[in-house]
Scaffold this motif. Structure first.
Motif, PDB file in Angstrom:
ATOM      1  N   ALA A   1      43.188  -7.286 -51.397  1.00 14.30           N
ATOM      2  CA  ALA A   1      43.561  -5.996 -51.980  1.00 14.30           C
ATOM      3  C   ALA A   1      42.555  -4.911 -51.618  1.00 14.30           C
ATOM      4  O   ALA A   1      42.934  -3.777 -51.278  1.00 14.30           O
ATOM      5  CB  ALA A   1      43.671  -6.127 -53.497  1.00 14.30           C
ATOM      6  N   ASN A   2      41.270  -5.236 -51.667  1.00 15.87           N
ATOM      7  CA  ASN A   2      40.245  -4.255 -51.330  1.00 15.87           C
ATOM      8  C   ASN A   2      40.349  -3.856 -49.861  1.00 15.87           C
ATOM      9  O   ASN A   2      40.225  -2.679 -49.507  1.00 15.87           O
ATOM     10  CB  ASN A   2      38.860  -4.831 -51.624  1.00 15.87           C
ATOM     11  N   ALA A   3      40.615  -4.832 -48.996  1.00 15.63           N
ATOM     12  CA  ALA A   3      40.780  -4.537 -47.575  1.00 15.63           C
ATOM     13  C   ALA A   3      42.031  -3.703 -47.324  1.00 15.63           C
ATOM     14  O   ALA A   3      42.023  -2.792 -46.482  1.00 15.63           O
ATOM     15  CB  ALA A   3      40.844  -5.844 -46.778  1.00 15.63           C
ATOM     16  N   ALA A   4      43.110  -3.998 -48.050  1.00 18.51           N
ATOM     17  CA  ALA A   4      44.337  -3.217 -47.899  1.00 18.51           C
ATOM     18  C   ALA A   4      44.087  -1.752 -48.261  1.00 18.51           C
ATOM     19  O   ALA A   4      44.552  -0.833 -47.572  1.00 18.51           O
ATOM     20  CB  ALA A   4      45.443  -3.793 -48.775  1.00 18.51           C
TER      21      ALA A   4
ATOM     22  N   MET B   1      41.917 -16.179 -56.800  1.00 20.10           N
ATOM     23  CA  MET B   1      41.448 -14.884 -57.296  1.00 20.10           C
ATOM     24  C   MET B   1      40.544 -14.175 -56.289  1.00 20.10           C
ATOM     25  O   MET B   1      40.696 -12.982 -56.031  1.00 20.10           O
ATOM     26  CB  MET B   1      40.706 -15.073 -58.621  1.00 20.10           C
ATOM     27  N   GLU B   2      39.588 -14.890 -55.728  1.00 15.82           N
ATOM     28  CA  GLU B   2      38.663 -14.253 -54.794  1.00 15.82           C
ATOM     29  C   GLU B   2      39.382 -13.753 -53.551  1.00 15.82           C
ATOM     30  O   GLU B   2      39.115 -12.640 -53.075  1.00 15.82           O
ATOM     31  CB  GLU B   2      37.553 -15.234 -54.408  1.00 15.82           C
ATOM     32  N   GLU B   3      40.302 -14.557 -53.033  1.00 10.56           N
ATOM     33  CA  GLU B   3      41.042 -14.164 -51.836  1.00 10.56           C
ATOM     34  C   GLU B   3      41.957 -12.984 -52.130  1.00 10.56           C
ATOM     35  O   GLU B   3      42.082 -12.050 -51.317  1.00 10.56           O
ATOM     36  CB  GLU B   3      41.858 -15.350 -51.325  1.00 10.56           C
TER      37      GLU B   3
ATOM     38  N   GLY C   1      45.314   3.757 -53.457  1.00  7.61           N
ATOM     39  CA  GLY C   1      45.423   2.953 -54.674  1.00  7.61           C
ATOM     40  C   GLY C   1      46.686   2.117 -54.686  1.00  7.61           C
ATOM     41  O   GLY C   1      46.703   0.978 -55.180  1.00  7.61           O
ATOM     42  N   ASP C   2      47.762   2.659 -54.130  1.00 15.10           N
ATOM     43  CA  ASP C   2      49.023   1.909 -54.025  1.00 15.10           C
ATOM     44  C   ASP C   2      48.865   0.739 -53.067  1.00 15.10           C
ATOM     45  O   ASP C   2      49.417  -0.344 -53.296  1.00 15.10           O
ATOM     46  CB  ASP C   2      50.141   2.833 -53.548  1.00 15.10           C
ATOM     47  N   ALA C   3      48.111   0.952 -51.995  1.00 18.39           N
ATOM     48  CA  ALA C   3      47.843  -0.137 -51.053  1.00 18.39           C
ATOM     49  C   ALA C   3      47.055  -1.248 -51.737  1.00 18.39           C
ATOM     50  O   ALA C   3      47.298  -2.448 -51.495  1.00 18.39           O
ATOM     51  CB  ALA C   3      47.083   0.391 -49.839  1.00 18.39           C
ATOM     52  N   TYR C   4      46.111  -0.868 -52.594  1.00 17.58           N
ATOM     53  CA  TYR C   4      45.342  -1.846 -53.360  1.00 17.58           C
ATOM     54  C   TYR C   4      46.264  -2.657 -54.268  1.00 17.58           C
ATOM     55  O   TYR C   4      46.201  -3.895 -54.301  1.00 17.58           O
ATOM     56  CB  TYR C   4      44.278  -1.123 -54.180  1.00 17.58           C
ATOM     57  N   ALA C   5      47.139  -1.969 -54.994  1.00 19.84           N
ATOM     58  CA  ALA C   5      48.073  -2.663 -55.882  1.00 19.84           C
ATOM     59  C   ALA C   5      48.978  -3.609 -55.102  1.00 19.84           C
ATOM     60  O   ALA C   5      49.239  -4.741 -55.527  1.00 19.84           O
ATOM     61  CB  ALA C   5      48.908  -1.648 -56.659  1.00 19.84           C
ATOM     62  N   ALA C   6      49.459  -3.155 -53.939  1.00 23.82           N
ATOM     63  CA  ALA C   6      50.309  -4.008 -53.119  1.00 23.82           C
ATOM     64  C   ALA C   6      49.552  -5.246 -52.648  1.00 23.82           C
ATOM     65  O   ALA C   6      50.111  -6.351 -52.603  1.00 23.82           O
ATOM     66  CB  ALA C   6      50.840  -3.227 -51.922  1.00 23.82           C
ATOM     67  N   GLY C   7      48.281  -5.067 -52.318  1.00 25.02           N
ATOM     68  CA  GLY C   7      47.473  -6.213 -51.911  1.00 25.02           C
ATOM     69  C   GLY C   7      47.331  -7.235 -53.022  1.00 25.02           C
ATOM     70  O   GLY C   7      47.418  -8.449 -52.797  1.00 25.02           O
ATOM     71  N   LEU C   8      47.125  -6.751 -54.245  1.00 21.41           N
ATOM     72  CA  LEU C   8      47.042  -7.656 -55.394  1.00 21.41           C
ATOM     73  C   LEU C   8      48.354  -8.402 -55.593  1.00 21.41           C
ATOM     74  O   LEU C   8      48.371  -9.618 -55.812  1.00 21.41           O
ATOM     75  CB  LEU C   8      46.710  -6.870 -56.666  1.00 21.41           C
ATOM     76  N   ILE C   9      49.456  -7.661 -55.550  1.00 21.64           N
ATOM     77  CA  ILE C   9      50.764  -8.279 -55.777  1.00 21.64           C
ATOM     78  C   ILE C   9      51.063  -9.310 -54.696  1.00 21.64           C
ATOM     79  O   ILE C   9      51.600 -10.396 -54.991  1.00 21.64           O
ATOM     80  CB  ILE C   9      51.859  -7.197 -55.834  1.00 21.64           C
ATOM     81  N   TYR C  10      50.695  -9.007 -53.461  1.00 21.60           N
ATOM     82  CA  TYR C  10      50.905  -9.979 -52.387  1.00 21.60           C
ATOM     83  C   TYR C  10      50.120 -11.262 -52.668  1.00 21.60           C
ATOM     84  O   TYR C  10      50.632 -12.371 -52.500  1.00 21.60           O
ATOM     85  CB  TYR C  10      50.485  -9.391 -51.046  1.00 21.60           C
ATOM     86  N   GLY C  11      48.895 -11.104 -53.130  1.00 18.09           N
ATOM     87  CA  GLY C  11      48.093 -12.273 -53.465  1.00 18.09           C
ATOM     88  C   GLY C  11      48.701 -13.079 -54.596  1.00 18.09           C
ATOM     89  O   GLY C  11      48.725 -14.314 -54.563  1.00 18.09           O
TER      90      GLY C  11
ATOM     91  N   VAL D   1      40.093  -7.555 -41.810  1.00 18.67           N
ATOM     92  CA  VAL D   1      39.111  -6.721 -42.502  1.00 18.67           C
ATOM     93  C   VAL D   1      38.567  -7.451 -43.724  1.00 18.67           C
ATOM     94  O   VAL D   1      37.368  -7.414 -44.017  1.00 18.67           O
ATOM     95  CB  VAL D   1      39.733  -5.368 -42.891  1.00 18.67           C
ATOM     96  N   ALA D   2      39.454  -8.120 -44.457  1.00 21.04           N
ATOM     97  CA  ALA D   2      39.020  -8.885 -45.631  1.00 21.04           C
ATOM     98  C   ALA D   2      38.011  -9.956 -45.248  1.00 21.04           C
ATOM     99  O   ALA D   2      37.120 -10.298 -46.038  1.00 21.04           O
ATOM    100  CB  ALA D   2      40.224  -9.516 -46.321  1.00 21.04           C
ATOM    101  N   GLY D   3      38.141 -10.474 -44.024  1.00 23.87           N
ATOM    102  CA  GLY D   3      37.214 -11.489 -43.539  1.00 23.87           C
ATOM    103  C   GLY D   3      35.894 -10.928 -43.044  1.00 23.87           C
ATOM    104  O   GLY D   3      35.013 -11.690 -42.624  1.00 23.87           O
ATOM    105  N   GLY D   4      35.754  -9.606 -43.046  1.00 24.68           N
ATOM    106  CA  GLY D   4      34.485  -8.986 -42.686  1.00 24.68           C
ATOM    107  C   GLY D   4      34.456  -8.261 -41.363  1.00 24.68           C
ATOM    108  O   GLY D   4      33.429  -7.668 -40.995  1.00 24.68           O
ATOM    109  N   ASN D   5      35.563  -8.279 -40.609  1.00 25.29           N
ATOM    110  CA  ASN D   5      35.579  -7.599 -39.312  1.00 25.29           C
ATOM    111  C   ASN D   5      35.979  -6.142 -39.512  1.00 25.29           C
ATOM    112  O   ASN D   5      37.158  -5.807 -39.630  1.00 25.29           O
ATOM    113  CB  ASN D   5      36.548  -8.286 -38.357  1.00 25.29           C
ATOM    114  N   THR D   6      35.021  -5.258 -39.561  1.00 24.50           N
ATOM    115  CA  THR D   6      35.279  -3.820 -39.726  1.00 24.50           C
ATOM    116  C   THR D   6      34.833  -3.028 -38.482  1.00 24.50           C
ATOM    117  O   THR D   6      34.573  -1.836 -38.571  1.00 24.50           O
ATOM    118  CB  THR D   6      34.568  -3.278 -40.982  1.00 24.50           C
ATOM    119  N   SER D   7      34.753  -3.710 -37.351  1.00 26.79           N
ATOM    120  CA  SER D   7      34.222  -3.069 -36.136  1.00 26.79           C
ATOM    121  C   SER D   7      35.193  -2.057 -35.538  1.00 26.79           C
ATOM    122  O   SER D   7      34.775  -1.123 -34.854  1.00 26.79           O
ATOM    123  CB  SER D   7      33.895  -4.136 -35.083  1.00 26.79           C
ATOM    124  N   GLY D   8      36.495  -2.235 -35.761  1.00 23.21           N
ATOM    125  CA  GLY D   8      37.471  -1.359 -35.140  1.00 23.21           C
ATOM    126  C   GLY D   8      37.553  -1.512 -33.641  1.00 23.21           C
ATOM    127  O   GLY D   8      38.047  -0.631 -32.927  1.00 23.21           O
ATOM    128  N   ARG D   9      37.106  -2.659 -33.153  1.00 29.53           N
ATOM    129  CA  ARG D   9      37.091  -2.882 -31.699  1.00 29.53           C
ATOM    130  C   ARG D   9      38.501  -2.944 -31.146  1.00 29.53           C
ATOM    131  O   ARG D   9      39.395  -3.534 -31.746  1.00 29.53           O
ATOM    132  CB  ARG D   9      36.350  -4.183 -31.395  1.00 29.53           C
TER     133      ARG D   9
END
Length: 335
Positions: A299-302, A292-294, A275-285, A324-332
């Motif tokens: 934040a969700n990816a963070a 808003m969308e970005e 949850g702290d990572a989410y908040a940090a992502g919002l604050i960074y934005g 990850v925010a751009g959709g790459n969740t493969s972990g390759r």
């Protein structure tokens, strides 16, 4: 971008190695964290200027905590050493159907003994563009509540953006204050609300539903009741097991509803600090003037990425999270 200020406890986490229970272990791993400090550390990793305000113990443990914060890149000029022990919490990390367990030892620690006269808010807020607080801090003691209130009042007078994550923890409110009343008062001094229907219902005494329509209605009611709030951000979690989670984010800015695709984390390494990572992502934005969308997607990816990192702090970079925010969740594997 100016300086981000965070206010809150620095606390030590002690855990048996791996997924062991305490009675299986003869050793404990430790990490320094704390809800607001976790946010600050993540923002410092993103390259922002961050200053944390707190108390730590006047001993080698407090010195190590300060060194840890400095290692993350946090300015510790307004960390005060006091003759009280650093707060602790113990955690057994769960797996699959077995939930993690936490117990705290913090109500008589260094931060619980903070007093308003210890913090020179004029100096702290010099050059500050955003102040972040959570509901954990005013729950710990009268001194912490009064110190935070002074900072928020001055920040509001100065036109500083104030982000509020008013998490309510019933077991912490033991010094005679009504937690919901205090949180409502402090949210009234803030500009950005990080929470959802549950938090609005708690603070306003309402009973909005937990679907999309309920979120929008609750956010609108919050803005009408506490007109300083300009935006409401929320994170929705579906827990399939201790090590399998799904998350997505939503927001309301007074006119438009925003949401993100759901991210599935099938192999959670460490849920603490997500949850702290989410908040940090919002604050960074907010601080970097993302749309808003970005901001919401970042934040969700963070939050999602933090599930894969051991410890209380999200150590991922802006580039890792943006991928990850751009959709790459493969972990390759990257070479």
């Amino acid at each position: 971008m100016g300086k981000v200020v965070t206010f809150g406890e620095v606390i030590m986490r002690l855990s048996p190695p791996g997924f062991n229970k305490m009675k299986q272990s003869n050793s404990l791993d430790f990490f320094f964290g704390g809800t607001e400090m976790n946010v600050g550390a993540s923002l410092a990793q993103f390259g922002l200027t961050v200053q944390h305000v707190s108390n730590v113990s006047d001993d080698f443990v407090g010195t190590a905590a300060i060194g840890c914060m400095q290692g993350y890149g946090i300015d510790t000029a307004h960390i005060t050493k006091v003759k009280h022990p650093l707060g602790l919490y113990f955690m057994e990390v769960g797996s699959g159907l077995r939930a993690s367990q936490i117990t705290y030892n913090r109500l008589h620690g260094a931060f619980a003994n903070i007093q308003p006269e210890q913090v020179d808010w004029e100096k702290v807020l010099d050059g500050c563009t955003l102040l972040h607080w959570t509901g954990i801090s005013p729950a710990i003691s009268e001194g912490a509540y009064q110190t935070l209130k002074e900072g928020l009042t001055l920040a509001k007078q100065k036109g500083i953006t104030i982000t509020a994550d008013p998490a309510y923890r019933s077991n912490l409110w033991q010094y005679g204050r009504n937690g919901f009343e205090v949180l409502r008062e402090l949210v009234g001094l803030s500009t950005v609300f990080i929470g959802g229907v549950n938090e609005v219902n708690e603070i306003l005494g309402t009973d909005f539903s937990r679907d999309e329509a309920g979120f929008i209605a609750s956010a609108q009611k919050l803005m009408e009741t506490l007109p300083g709030i300009t935006t409401v951000y929320d994170k929705i979690r579906t827990g399939l097991s201790a090590t399998h989670q799904k998350i997505y984010a939503q927001a309301w800015d007074g006119t438009t509803f925003y949401t993100t695709p759901e991210i599935e984390i099938s192999d959670v390494v460490d849920r603490i600090g997500t949850g702290d990572a989410y908040a940090a992502g919002l604050i960074y934005g907010i601080e970097t003037a993302m749309g808003m969308e970005e901001t919401l997607a970042f934040a969700n990816a963070a939050c999602a990425v933090k599930h894969t990192i051991v410890g209380d702090v999200n150590l991922a970079s802006v580039a890792e999270i943006s991928e990850v925010a751009g959709g790459n969740t493969s972990g390759r594997l990257k070479r």
